[in-house]
Design an enzyme around this catalytic site. Structure first.
Site, short mmCIF file in Angstrom:
data_model
loop_
_atom_site.label_atom_id
_atom_site.label_comp_id
_atom_site.label_asym_id
_atom_site.label_seq_id
_atom_site.Cartn_x
_atom_site.Cartn_y
_atom_site.Cartn_z
N GLY A 1 -12.41 -20.20 3.06
CA GLY A 1 -13.28 -19.75 1.96
C GLY A 1 -14.77 -19.70 2.24
CG ASP B 1 -14.64 -22.12 -0.64
OD1 ASP B 1 -14.51 -23.37 -0.64
OD2 ASP B 1 -13.67 -21.34 -0.62
CG ASP C 1 -10.62 -26.91 -8.61
OD1 ASP C 1 -10.90 -27.43 -9.70
OD2 ASP C 1 -9.62 -26.17 -8.47
CG PHE D 1 -8.53 -18.98 -9.66
CD1 PHE D 1 -8.24 -20.14 -8.95
CD2 PHE D 1 -8.41 -17.76 -9.02
CE1 PHE D 1 -7.85 -20.08 -7.62
CE2 PHE D 1 -8.00 -17.69 -7.70
CZ PHE D 1 -7.72 -18.86 -7.00
CB VAL D 2 -14.36 -17.98 -9.10
CG1 VAL D 2 -14.99 -18.23 -10.46
CG2 VAL D 2 -14.41 -19.24 -8.24
CG ASP E 1 -7.79 -17.16 -1.12
OD1 ASP E 1 -8.46 -18.20 -1.17
OD2 ASP E 1 -6.54 -17.15 -1.04
NE ARG F 1 -9.42 -15.70 2.44
CZ ARG F 1 -9.33 -16.96 2.04
NH1 ARG F 1 -10.37 -17.55 1.50
NH2 ARG F 1 -8.19 -17.62 2.14
P1 IMP Z 1 -10.26 -29.10 -4.44
O1 IMP Z 1 -9.63 -29.83 -3.31
O2 IMP Z 1 -9.40 -29.13 -5.69
O3 IMP Z 1 -11.68 -29.53 -4.74
O4 IMP Z 1 -10.27 -27.59 -4.06
C1 IMP Z 1 -11.08 -27.13 -3.06
C2 IMP Z 1 -10.53 -25.92 -2.36
O5 IMP Z 1 -9.62 -25.16 -3.17
C3 IMP Z 1 -11.69 -25.00 -2.08
O6 IMP Z 1 -12.21 -25.24 -0.80
C4 IMP Z 1 -11.08 -23.63 -2.22
O7 IMP Z 1 -10.61 -23.20 -0.96
C5 IMP Z 1 -9.95 -23.79 -3.17
N1 IMP Z 1 -10.34 -23.38 -4.56
C6 IMP Z 1 -10.66 -24.19 -5.59
N2 IMP Z 1 -10.97 -23.50 -6.69
C7 IMP Z 1 -10.84 -22.19 -6.35
C8 IMP Z 1 -11.06 -20.97 -7.07
O8 IMP Z 1 -11.42 -20.92 -8.26
N3 IMP Z 1 -10.84 -19.83 -6.36
C9 IMP Z 1 -10.45 -19.81 -5.06
N4 IMP Z 1 -10.25 -20.93 -4.35
C10 IMP Z 1 -10.44 -22.12 -4.99
MG MG Z 2 -12.24 -23.99 0.77
#
Ligand code: IMP
Ligand code: MG
Length: 189
Positions: free
Chosen positions: A57, A113, A116, A165-166, A172, A178
């Protein structure tokens, strides 16, 4: 091509049957990336940081961020995965490609990127200790702060965004989207 083009009031894209609307345009992103680059340049004056891009990402943000840095710097990549093809995290982080560079004694900047739940960043910070860097900071373009369940260290944040979600600018949905130069958000209407 006709001379007049109709610009839609709200730009939307459809991807894999879902509708996304424009959320952050190219100029807004570029202006913020320039600000973050300037801040990092000031903070790392006289040092040679190594930026670690978290794949996939972060590749577009990382490319722009590096060009916004006016200090010597290096780059390497770490490929981690937690999402699969869905819009929610699988809850498990997998290492798909290791970091090749020797980070011992280096000033490391992790480039993400989006943060979350915070799970991926927590994994990164936990595992970074093994590499013995001289210093460690993190930068994320986007922070879904309402979704973050784990308190993680975020030193530079581009935008705090809604918990939706973005896609676009490297991000992606099932590996697609992307290439979009802007960031789009899931249409919740
Ligand atoms: P986390 O581990 O839940 O913080 O998620 C982090 C990873 O999930 C990021 O590095 C992204 O690759 C992916 N991700 C989280 N939210 C989104 C979104 O809204 N769109 C696309 N990818 C996301
Ligand atoms: Mg990522």
């Amino acid at each position: 091509m006709s001379e007049t083009s109709v610009i839609p009031a709200e730009k939307t894209v459809n991807l894999r049957g879902e509708s996304f609307r424009l959320y952050l345009d190219e100029e807004t992103i570029a202006a913020r990336v320039a600000e973050i680059g300037a801040a990092i340049g000031r903070d790392y004056q006289g040092k040679v940081p190594i930026l670690i891009g978290v794949l996939n990402g972060s590749f577009m943000f990382l490319a722009d961020l590096m060009r916004a840095l006016d200090i010597p710097c290096e780059v390497d990549f770490w490929k981690l995965s937690s999402y699969g093809a869905e819009k929610v995290t699988s809850g498990q982080v997998h290492e798909l490609k290791k970091i090749d560079a020797d980070l011992e004694g280096r000033h490391v900047i992790i480039v993400e990127d989006i943060v979350d739940t915070g799970l991926t960043m927590q994994y990164i910070l936990d595992h970074m200790r093994e590499y013995n860097p001289a210093s460690l900071r993190t930068v994320t373009l986007l922070h879904k702060y309402e979704a973050t369940r784990i308190e993680v260290q975020l030193d530079y944040v581009g935008f705090r965004i809604k918990n939706l979600f973005v896609i676009g600018y490297g991000l992606d949905y099932g590996q697609q989207g992307r290439n979009l130069p802007e960031i789009y958000i899931l249409d919740d209407k």
